[in-house]
Design a protein around this motif. Sequence first.
Motif, mmCIF file in Angstrom:
data_model
loop_
_atom_site.group_PDB
_atom_site.id
_atom_site.type_symbol
_atom_site.label_atom_id
_atom_site.label_comp_id
_atom_site.label_asym_id
_atom_site.label_seq_id
_atom_site.Cartn_x
_atom_site.Cartn_y
_atom_site.Cartn_z
ATOM 1 N N LEU A 131 -25.019 39.670 85.069
ATOM 2 C CA LEU A 131 -26.258 40.039 85.039
ATOM 3 C C LEU A 131 -26.836 40.581 86.312
ATOM 4 C CD1 LEU A 131 -28.077 36.922 83.429
ATOM 5 C CD2 LEU A 131 -27.120 39.134 82.356
ATOM 6 N N PHE A 132 -27.729 41.674 86.614
ATOM 7 C CA PHE A 132 -28.418 41.997 87.737
ATOM 8 C C PHE A 132 -29.769 42.124 87.583
ATOM 9 C CE2 PHE A 132 -27.692 45.855 85.143
ATOM 10 C CZ PHE A 132 -28.753 46.566 85.224
ATOM 11 N N ASP A 133 -30.709 42.093 88.761
ATOM 12 C CA ASP A 133 -32.179 42.307 88.709
ATOM 13 C C ASP A 133 -32.478 43.714 88.407
ATOM 14 O OD1 ASP A 133 -32.481 39.377 88.870
ATOM 15 O OD2 ASP A 133 -32.263 39.409 90.825
ATOM 16 N N GLU A 134 -32.155 44.379 89.588
ATOM 17 C CA GLU A 134 -32.967 46.067 89.552
ATOM 18 C C GLU A 134 -31.848 46.825 89.475
ATOM 19 O OE1 GLU A 134 -36.128 46.355 89.213
ATOM 20 O OE2 GLU A 134 -36.297 44.204 88.970
ATOM 21 N N GLY B 84 -35.447 45.549 80.005
ATOM 22 C CA GLY B 84 -34.410 45.352 80.957
ATOM 23 C C GLY B 84 -33.604 46.772 80.734
ATOM 24 N N HIS B 85 -34.430 47.579 79.932
ATOM 25 C CA HIS B 85 -33.716 48.880 79.777
ATOM 26 C C HIS B 85 -33.407 49.479 81.088
ATOM 27 C CE1 HIS B 85 -33.286 53.188 79.411
ATOM 28 N NE2 HIS B 85 -33.060 52.989 78.057
ATOM 29 N N SER B 86 -32.079 50.042 81.244
ATOM 30 C CA SER B 86 -31.461 50.664 82.544
ATOM 31 C C SER B 86 -30.886 52.081 82.259
ATOM 32 C CB SER B 86 -30.375 49.847 82.992
ATOM 33 O OG SER B 86 -30.921 48.288 83.293
ATOM 34 N N VAL B 87 -30.804 52.579 83.361
ATOM 35 C CA VAL B 87 -30.009 53.959 83.264
ATOM 36 C C VAL B 87 -28.854 53.947 83.962
ATOM 37 C CG1 VAL B 87 -32.276 55.374 83.023
ATOM 38 C CG2 VAL B 87 -31.259 54.945 85.256
ATOM 39 N N VAL B 88 -27.915 54.903 83.935
ATOM 40 C CA VAL B 88 -26.743 54.683 84.889
ATOM 41 C C VAL B 88 -26.668 56.160 85.683
ATOM 42 C CG1 VAL B 88 -24.316 54.714 84.701
ATOM 43 C CG2 VAL B 88 -25.383 53.189 83.067
ATOM 44 N N LEU C 166 -31.617 40.404 78.880
ATOM 45 C CA LEU C 166 -30.950 39.185 78.307
ATOM 46 C C LEU C 166 -32.403 38.048 78.252
ATOM 47 C CD1 LEU C 166 -28.349 37.438 77.249
ATOM 48 C CD2 LEU C 166 -28.327 36.537 79.527
ATOM 49 N N LYS C 167 -33.113 37.827 78.874
ATOM 50 C CA LYS C 167 -34.377 36.942 78.625
ATOM 51 C C LYS C 167 -35.079 37.495 77.604
ATOM 52 C CE LYS C 167 -37.138 33.699 80.163
ATOM 53 N NZ LYS C 167 -36.955 32.387 79.853
ATOM 54 N N PHE C 168 -35.359 38.784 77.527
ATOM 55 C CA PHE C 168 -36.264 39.357 76.441
ATOM 56 C C PHE C 168 -35.683 38.945 75.071
ATOM 57 C CE2 PHE C 168 -36.832 42.879 73.263
ATOM 58 C CZ PHE C 168 -38.033 42.704 73.227
ATOM 59 N N TRP C 169 -34.559 38.812 74.734
ATOM 60 C CA TRP C 169 -33.956 38.778 73.637
ATOM 61 C C TRP C 169 -33.653 37.361 73.309
ATOM 62 C CZ3 TRP C 169 -33.728 42.253 69.876
ATOM 63 C CH2 TRP C 169 -33.713 43.748 70.218
ATOM 64 N N GLU C 170 -34.063 36.406 74.160
ATOM 65 C CA GLU C 170 -33.917 35.229 73.741
ATOM 66 C C GLU C 170 -35.136 35.006 72.745
ATOM 67 O OE1 GLU C 170 -34.782 32.897 77.285
ATOM 68 O OE2 GLU C 170 -32.550 33.218 78.243
ATOM 69 N N GLY D 1 -19.795 55.257 93.140
ATOM 70 C CA GLY D 1 -20.651 56.228 92.772
ATOM 71 C C GLY D 1 -21.077 55.964 91.257
ATOM 72 N N VAL D 2 -20.878 54.973 90.705
ATOM 73 C CA VAL D 2 -21.619 54.643 89.506
ATOM 74 C C VAL D 2 -22.606 53.481 89.500
ATOM 75 C CG1 VAL D 2 -21.044 53.612 86.940
ATOM 76 C CG2 VAL D 2 -19.368 54.995 88.395
ATOM 77 N N LEU D 3 -23.740 53.695 89.750
ATOM 78 C CA LEU D 3 -24.705 52.795 89.687
ATOM 79 C C LEU D 3 -26.017 52.594 88.719
ATOM 80 C CD1 LEU D 3 -26.421 51.081 92.001
ATOM 81 C CD2 LEU D 3 -27.830 53.162 92.322
ATOM 82 N N VAL D 4 -26.132 51.424 88.050
ATOM 83 C CA VAL D 4 -26.891 50.982 87.237
ATOM 84 C C VAL D 4 -28.318 50.594 87.740
ATOM 85 C CG1 VAL D 4 -25.895 48.840 86.832
ATOM 86 C CG2 VAL D 4 -27.379 49.778 84.868
ATOM 87 N N GLN D 5 -29.355 50.938 87.033
ATOM 88 C CA GLN D 5 -30.661 50.749 87.550
ATOM 89 C C GLN D 5 -31.636 50.364 86.272
ATOM 90 O OE1 GLN D 5 -31.547 54.542 89.500
ATOM 91 N NE2 GLN D 5 -31.030 53.545 91.565
ATOM 92 N N ARG D 6 -32.523 49.313 86.489
ATOM 93 C CA ARG D 6 -33.421 48.876 85.783
ATOM 94 C C ARG D 6 -34.456 49.744 85.738
ATOM 95 N NH1 ARG D 6 -37.598 45.602 84.446
ATOM 96 N NH2 ARG D 6 -38.305 45.263 86.482
ATOM 97 N N THR D 7 -34.957 50.260 84.660
ATOM 98 C CA THR D 7 -36.156 51.029 84.467
ATOM 99 C C THR D 7 -37.315 50.215 83.719
ATOM 100 O OG1 THR D 7 -35.749 52.006 82.433
ATOM 101 C CG2 THR D 7 -34.955 53.042 84.425
ATOM 102 N N GLY D 8 -36.910 49.475 82.623
ATOM 103 C CA GLY D 8 -37.848 48.849 81.947
ATOM 104 C C GLY D 8 -38.588 49.748 80.976
ATOM 105 N N GLY D 9 -39.572 49.569 80.312
ATOM 106 C CA GLY D 9 -40.326 50.366 79.180
ATOM 107 C C GLY D 9 -39.769 50.294 77.748
ATOM 108 N N HIS D 10 -38.693 51.132 77.451
ATOM 109 C CA HIS D 10 -38.260 50.993 76.359
ATOM 110 C C HIS D 10 -37.963 49.384 75.797
ATOM 111 C CE1 HIS D 10 -36.078 52.768 72.878
ATOM 112 N NE2 HIS D 10 -35.244 51.918 72.930
ATOM 113 N N THR D 11 -37.282 48.772 76.680
ATOM 114 C CA THR D 11 -37.137 47.172 76.719
ATOM 115 C C THR D 11 -37.467 46.826 77.907
ATOM 116 O OG1 THR D 11 -34.832 47.419 77.000
ATOM 117 C CG2 THR D 11 -35.574 47.198 74.693
#
Length: 305
Positions: free
Chosen positions: A195-198, A217-221, A157-161, A205-215
Motif C-alpha cells: 500500500l502507498f498513500d499518495e 484511491g484511483h491512481s495514474v502511472v 483498499l479502505k474504500f472497498w471494505e 522511472g515508474v511512479l504511481v500517483q493517487r488522484t482520487g475522483g473515479h474512486t
Amino acid sequence: MNVENFSHATRPGLDELVPSRYALKIGDIEVLIVSDGVLPIPSRTLAHNIDAAVRSAWLEDMFLSPDMLDWPLNVVVVRSGGKTILVDAGLGADPDLNLPQAGRVVSRLEAAGIDLASVTDVVLTHMHMDHIGGLIVDGVKERLRPDLRIHVAAAELKFWEDPDFSHAVMPQGFPDALRRAARKFVSDYRANLRLFDEEHEVAPGVLVQRTGGHTPGHSVVRLASGGDRLTFAGDAVFQVGFEQPEWHNGFEHDPEEAARVRVNLLRELAATREALVATHLPFPSICHVAVDGDVFRCVPAVWDY
C-alpha cells in the motif's frame, strides 16, 4: 524479453488478424500495451448529468451507438530496472454478467510471450473488476510468483471494505459484481498487497500517483526516461472526456471530483506534450492532448511500425 522481442510479438498470428498488442519505448523503459477486449456498456453510462438528447447528439457525431457502446479495455506491461510490471489486469469473468468480448488479457500476454511467472509487480489504478478481474480467474494465482508485489493506494483498499455507490449510476448487475470481485481479490492477494498513500516509485522511472475522483484511491502511472514521458491514466479519462470533461461517467464514485481530476490532468498533459494511454480509449490509445478553447482535443499518435 527486450523491446525487439516485444515488437516481434506484435505480429498477429493466423488466428488474430487484428493485433491486440503494441510495443514502444519511453527512453530506456519498455512498454507493451495489451487489449483485454471490449466491454459492452449502455450508452447512457457515458454521462448521467446531462440531457439524454445532448448525449445522443454527441454519440451520433462520433458515429457511436445511442444504445450500447463497446468500451475498449487496455492494460500495460512495463519493464524497467529488472522488473516486469503489469499495470491493471483486465476484466476476468463474472458468471452473472454476459461480457464475452473481454477478459482476454491472460491469453494475450501468453501470445506476446510473457509468462505470468515473470511478472514481478502489479500496479492497480483502482479496484473496479475490469482492472483486477484477470488476477482472480481460476488458476491464475497459482501461475504467479508467490512473492508478487501488488501496489494499490491505501485509500482504495479502505474504500472497498464498504463501498459507497450512492453517487454512481452503473448498469444493472454491476454493483454486485464489483463487490464480489473486490472481496475475492482481497481474500486471494492480501499478503501480496503493497500500500502507498499518495505516490510510490515501483521501478526506475515508474511512479504511481493517487488522484482520487473515479474512486478514492484511483491512481495514474507516470513513466519517465531519457526525456520521454508517458502517463497511463486508468479511468481518469474516457473518450468523451476531452470534449466534455465535465460529463459524469456512471462508474465515478465522486463525479465532481473525478471531473476536477480529469481537467487538471488534461491541462498538465497538454502543457508537457507527453503521451497519454488510458484504459477505455480505443486501442492502442496512445495520443497527445491539445487545448481546444475551454476544452481539449485528443490527437492520436501515429503508429511506429
